[in-house]
Design an enzyme around this catalytic site. Structure first.
Site, PDB file in Angstrom:
ATOM      1  N   GLU A   1       0.890  -1.173   0.000  1.00  0.00           N
ATOM      2  CA  GLU A   1       0.000   0.000   0.000  1.00  0.00           C
ATOM      3  C   GLU A   1       0.916   1.208   0.000  1.00  0.00           C
ATOM      4  O   GLU A   1       1.569   1.500   0.994  1.00  0.00           O
ATOM      5  CB  GLU A   1      -0.930  -0.036   1.214  1.00  0.00           C
ATOM      6  CG  GLU A   1      -2.170   0.806   1.018  1.00  0.00           C
ATOM      7  CD  GLU A   1      -2.064   2.201   1.607  1.00  0.00           C
ATOM      8  OE1 GLU A   1      -1.684   3.132   0.833  1.00  0.00           O
ATOM      9  OE2 GLU A   1      -2.330   2.366   2.788  1.00  0.00           O
TER      10      GLU A   1
ATOM     11  N   CYS B   1      -2.025   9.001   3.525  1.00  0.00           N
ATOM     12  CA  CYS B   1      -1.781   8.598   2.128  1.00  0.00           C
ATOM     13  C   CYS B   1      -2.926   9.020   1.223  1.00  0.00           C
ATOM     14  O   CYS B   1      -2.724   9.185   0.019  1.00  0.00           O
ATOM     15  CB  CYS B   1      -1.497   7.101   2.029  1.00  0.00           C
ATOM     16  SG  CYS B   1      -2.749   6.096   2.796  1.00  0.00           S
TER      17      CYS B   1
END
Ligand code: ADP
Length: 458
Positions: free
Chosen positions: A233, A267
């Site tokens: 990720e 993020c």
């Protein structure tokens, strides 16, 4: 890292004050193969339990995490600088969600029966073996939690290497789970990229990594020769598209919240904003008003909504991007300056374009960049002009039109008049350079398991 007389220590620094708040001994690189071997030995017994049995071992940890949520939150806030209520909220979120998460994982990993006229097959979700979980600092509890829990329930044993910025809180988290787990089922490993790399190169079967794109590429290269499974990720450069019919109050509120939350160290922060030129002025006015109401300061002070950057290194990176954009002609509508210590003022930059690094590379700081567009096609072209593809958002009153725009954005998760987070059970998934494998939700949980097909004639 500092070397004390006896053993090298990883010292945690409070980014708001610069004070050292504690330390843990660094895990010696030479000891990592032995720790992985112990995890492999422990996996035989742990992997022999059923999914449901493993979930029951972990279930009582919810009450312990809940009881410790305040202490964990205080430590997380001190170690990484997020406002105290958000840090406590993160601990509570892990505690409150654990029971449902365990049920969801067990259900996702249940056998599936497939039959045709000749053959009856059972799909099993077996353990993969030993898992290395390598996590970042921005959600110092949630990131380890989301990596470790599905890996364990799937029957793997786990070595958790948290970020060197937030080892104290990860250490406390692992201690709580280890009150319930057999020995060597969850082993914390402390250190920086060197320890992370040693783990990737050791005899592990699965690597679950959340962090930067560059580190993700290195991990993939190191995992390649051993054909190790990887779940990556990685970063994002999330766009927000504000269409001409958008509710500008809602769009500006979202833009400010999602650009400056956790000082932009998320993020799926909104990093690029494309606004229809016809509504640019009123939208920017609303953004500036809302930004001026934010309070920056020590994250333990009441009312503070924006803390410091996690480190001087992170601050320097963000300030360099802001300064370069200003030098190239960006207009500063809020902030724009670096403050004392590790603080960067919440910053709005207008008149930016894609020649600027701040519109191309992940910033991971409290910076919202706004560029106007003339047509919807242009907005989509700009939104897609990035190697990243994690989250995105589109605001527009005509939901069908906004939905069509959303469908044309190449991101794993796109929100329409909201952030990118999906309903319960949806995976956390990136497209393009933002992800390689994914997690959460039934589809995500299954990536922690080896699918096996057992068949017999009918
Ligand atoms: P960040 O900018 O969030 O620190 P990184 O991707 O550098 O992002 O770090 C995320 C995690 O990856 C941290 O736990 C870090 O120690 C670890 N790490 C850094 N380099 C490597 C590497 N080459 N191999 C494995 N892990 C690494």
């Amino acid at each position: 890292m500092s070397a004390s007389a006896s053993h090298p220590q990883l010292v945690s620094i409070d980014p708001a004050t610069g004070e050292a708040i504690g330390s843990v001994p660094v895990t010696a690189i030479e000891s990592i193969p032995r720790l992985v071997f112990q995890a492999r030995e422990a996996q035989r017994g742990w992997g022999a339990l059923t999914h449901a049995q493993r979930a029951e071992v972990l279930r009582p940890a919810a009450a312990r995490l809940k009881a410790e949520a305040r202490r964990l939150g205080e430590l997380a806030s001190r170690e990484m600088g997020k406002p105290l209520p958000e840090a406590i909220g993160e601990a509570n979120y892990c505690a409150d969600g654990l029971a449902g998460e365990l049920d969801e994982i067990v259900a996702a990993l249940a056998d599936v029966v497939r039959e045709d006229a000749r053959v009856a097959s059972t799909l099993r979700h077996a353990p993969l073996g030993v898992c290395a979980a390598i996590t970042p600092w921005n959600f110092p509890l949630l990131m380890p939690h989301q990596s470790v829990i599905p890996a364990l329930v799937a029957g793997n044993t786990v070595l958790l290497k948290p970020s060197e910025e937030t080892t104290l809180v990860a250490c406390e988290y692992a201690k709580i789970l280890n009150e319930f787990l057999p020995p060597s089922v969850l082993t914390p490993v402390f250190g920086d990229g060197a320890q992370g790399r040693a783990l990737v190169l050791a005899d592990v079967n699965l690597i679950v990594f959340t962090g930067s794109r560059e580190t993700g590429k290195r991990i993939l290269a190191d995992a390649g020769p051993g054909l190790k499974r990887v779940i990556l990720e990685l970063g994002g450069k999330d766009p927000l598209v504000v269409l001409d019919d958008a509710d500008l109050d809602a769009a500006a509120a979202f833009a400010v919240r999602n650009s400056f939350r956790n000082a932009g160290q998320v993020c799926v922060s909104t990093e690029r904003i494309y606004v229809d030129a016809r509504v640019r002025e009123p939208f920017l006015r609303r953004m500036v008003e809302r930004t001026s109401a934010l309070k920056q300061g020590n994250p333990r002070e009441s009312g503070v909504t924006v803390g410091p950057m996690v480190s001087a290194r992170q601050k320097a990176k963000v300030v360099a991007q802001i300064d370069a954009a200003i030098a190239a002609g960006a207009t500063v509508l809020a902030g724009g300056e670096s403050r004392e210590g590790n603080f960067v003022a919440p910053t709005i930059l207008a008149d930016v374009d894609h020649s600027m690094e701040v519109m191309r590379e992940e910033t991971f700081g409290p910076v919202a960049c706004v560029q106007a567009f003339a047509t919807v096609d242009e907005a989509i072209r700009l939104a897609n002009d990035t190697p990243f593809g994690l989250g995105a958002a589109v605001f527009g009153a005509d939901v069908a039109r906004a939905g069509e725009v959303a469908a044309r954005i190449h991101a794993g998760m796109v929100g329409i008049n909201q952030g990118c987070g999906g309903a319960d059970g949806c995976p956390w998934v990136g497209a393009k350079d933002s992800g390689y494998g994914f997690h959460s939700g039934p589809e995500g949980h299954r990536q922690f398991a080896q699918v096996r097909v057992l068949s017999r004639p009918k």
